[in-house]
Design an enzyme around this catalytic site. Sequence first.
Site, PDB file in Angstrom:
ATOM      1  N   LYS A  80       0.888  -1.318  -0.005  1.00 24.13           N
ATOM      2  CA  LYS A  80      -0.080   0.062  -0.082  1.00 24.13           C
ATOM      3  C   LYS A  80       0.824   0.995   0.030  1.00 24.13           C
ATOM      4  O   LYS A  80       1.862   1.312   0.713  1.00 24.13           O
ATOM      5  CB  LYS A  80      -0.829  -0.089   1.459  1.00 24.13           C
ATOM      6  N   LYS A 104       5.108   2.342   8.300  1.00 28.23           N
ATOM      7  CA  LYS A 104       3.652   2.996   8.847  1.00 28.23           C
ATOM      8  C   LYS A 104       2.849   2.081   8.948  1.00 28.23           C
ATOM      9  O   LYS A 104       1.885   1.958   9.955  1.00 28.23           O
ATOM     10  CB  LYS A 104       3.597   3.892   7.865  1.00 28.23           C
ATOM     11  N   LYS A 116       5.240   2.368  -3.068  1.00 26.92           N
ATOM     12  CA  LYS A 116       5.179   4.068  -3.223  1.00 26.92           C
ATOM     13  C   LYS A 116       5.437   3.662  -4.967  1.00 26.92           C
ATOM     14  O   LYS A 116       6.052   2.865  -5.420  1.00 26.92           O
ATOM     15  CB  LYS A 116       6.331   4.713  -2.631  1.00 26.92           C
ATOM     16  N   THR A 200      -5.334  12.551   6.771  1.00 27.65           N
ATOM     17  CA  THR A 200      -3.756  12.936   7.161  1.00 27.65           C
ATOM     18  C   THR A 200      -3.442  14.075   8.192  1.00 27.65           C
ATOM     19  O   THR A 200      -3.064  13.839   9.159  1.00 27.65           O
ATOM     20  CB  THR A 200      -2.780  12.873   6.028  1.00 27.65           C
ATOM     21  N   ASN A 233      -2.629  18.862   0.700  1.00 24.74           N
ATOM     22  CA  ASN A 233      -3.497  18.068   1.409  1.00 24.74           C
ATOM     23  C   ASN A 233      -3.314  17.736   2.780  1.00 24.74           C
ATOM     24  O   ASN A 233      -4.355  17.554   3.754  1.00 24.74           O
ATOM     25  CB  ASN A 233      -3.378  16.730   0.635  1.00 24.74           C
ATOM     26  N   SER A 362      -7.450   5.251   4.385  1.00 29.93           N
ATOM     27  CA  SER A 362      -7.270   4.490   3.045  1.00 29.93           C
ATOM     28  C   SER A 362      -7.671   3.067   3.342  1.00 29.93           C
ATOM     29  O   SER A 362      -8.725   2.492   2.324  1.00 29.93           O
ATOM     30  CB  SER A 362      -5.871   4.320   2.498  1.00 29.93           C
TER      31      SER A 362
HETATM   32  N1  GLU Z   1       0.507   8.860   0.304  1.00 34.53           N
HETATM   33  C1  GLU Z   1       0.117   8.659   1.793  1.00 34.53           C
HETATM   34  C2  GLU Z   1       1.230   8.371   2.591  1.00 34.53           C
HETATM   35  O1  GLU Z   1       2.209   8.824   2.537  1.00 34.53           O
HETATM   36  C3  GLU Z   1      -1.078   7.734   1.861  1.00 34.53           C
HETATM   37  C4  GLU Z   1      -0.870   6.334   1.492  1.00 34.53           C
HETATM   38  C5  GLU Z   1      -2.174   5.629   1.235  1.00 34.53           C
HETATM   39  O2  GLU Z   1      -3.175   5.927   1.799  1.00 34.53           O
HETATM   40  O3  GLU Z   1      -1.964   4.383   0.797  1.00 34.53           O
HETATM   41  O4  GLU Z   1       1.156   7.831   3.601  1.00 34.53           O
END
Ligand code: GLU
Length: 429
Positions: A80, A104, A116, A200, A233, A362
């Site tokens: 993810k 995370k 990513k 976030t 965001n 998410s």
């Molecule tokens: N891009 C966000 C992060 O760095 C969200 C990633 C997601 O929701 O999968 O945590």
Amino acid sequence: MVAQAVPPVLTTTDPTYQTALRQYDRAVAYLPNLPSGVVEFLKWPRRELTVHFPARMENGEVKIFTGYRVHHNTVLGPSKGGIRYSAHVNLDEVRALAMWMTWKCALVNLPYGGAKGGVVVDPHQHTQSELEAITRRFTSEIILLIGPKIDIPAPDMGTNAQTMAWIMDTYSMTVGYSVPAVVTGKPLNIGGSLGREEATGRGVIVCMLEALRQKDITKSPPDISVVIQGFGNVGSHAARRAHELGFKVIAVSDASGGYYNSKGLNIPEMYAYARQHRTLADYRGEAEPITNAELLELPCDVLIPAALEGQLTGENAPRVKAKLIVEGANGPTTPEADDIFDDRDILVVPDILANAGGVTVSYFEWVQGLQEYFWDEDEVYRRLERILVRAYDEVVNTAERYNVNMRTAANITAINRVAQAMITRGFYP
Ligand code: GLU
């Protein structure tokens, strides 16, 4: 004699990846019982794809773009993580960000690994239809790697809900039926979750409240000053939530520079302005202009870096005046700056905890999509807060147990969780 395979060595000149790898080394030093092969494996991205692809621009010209998708780890579930559009993104940066996603997700106990992606493109230089063309072609280039049970992209810097809608549509058209759960951070009308966009920033403020308690800062919110770097965001929603709770947000910034008012900024007005103009440039409200560098060094109670990596370094950390730092961005603090903040007794709530609200909602979006049953906003926020507060407490306990800072504690917790799952699963074949 059978030739012995030489183990590859992981080295990088990219500062973001260097930060991620050094943080990893610092944490695993406290986990001496982990088998060395597991420690080595978890350092490496599991699989990665680089693509070069054409897309037609509005003037008819065909341009070539480069993109990446990296799966760092899939031990706990499908991978993810977001997709970033930036002129500066590179493979090592994506590797670092994918690794952080693994920790995370593990830290907040989501059944996911980390990934990513990125495309080397400045989204501000392209029209909507060009961005659509780039996104659809990039999706088809990485389609082998993504899927609702394989790897689930989401927005990151330079991408948004519309980008996710194009990815979802391209994927769905390819397989022949609608698959909303292939991405998260989608628009609400095609299966997005209430609260995802704000999640976030909201999570950052949940962590800020916990940290204020931990630091025994008992002033009332209007006397607590908050400085936020970034108004995208993450930063804009953190600012709105802090403002809503009565905190004094004295400075914010975006690529156009910083905006400062010692009595507190009019955040709702700035948010409306930024929404309309897609930037704070030429904002004429009650604020004086400052540079991004000045903003980081303002006297304040709380500093929230919510923009780029590598903002707080060995160079500027000695001049930071905040009592506490809550990381909205991924990787805003270098290891040198971490050491300085430790020495100066400045509490840093690390990114993989402080900004985990995004991926947590998410996950809620993915679960709601798979169940085809949607929750109201209160339910989303209630569950989000419960998960973040629990993770926060766990990190504090680990920090006390090992006598380390919150970053190393968060990494110890997350890395150990992934490592133990790996050991339980065993090694195939
Ligand atoms: N891009 C966000 C992060 O760095 C969200 C990633 C997601 O929701 O999968 O945590």
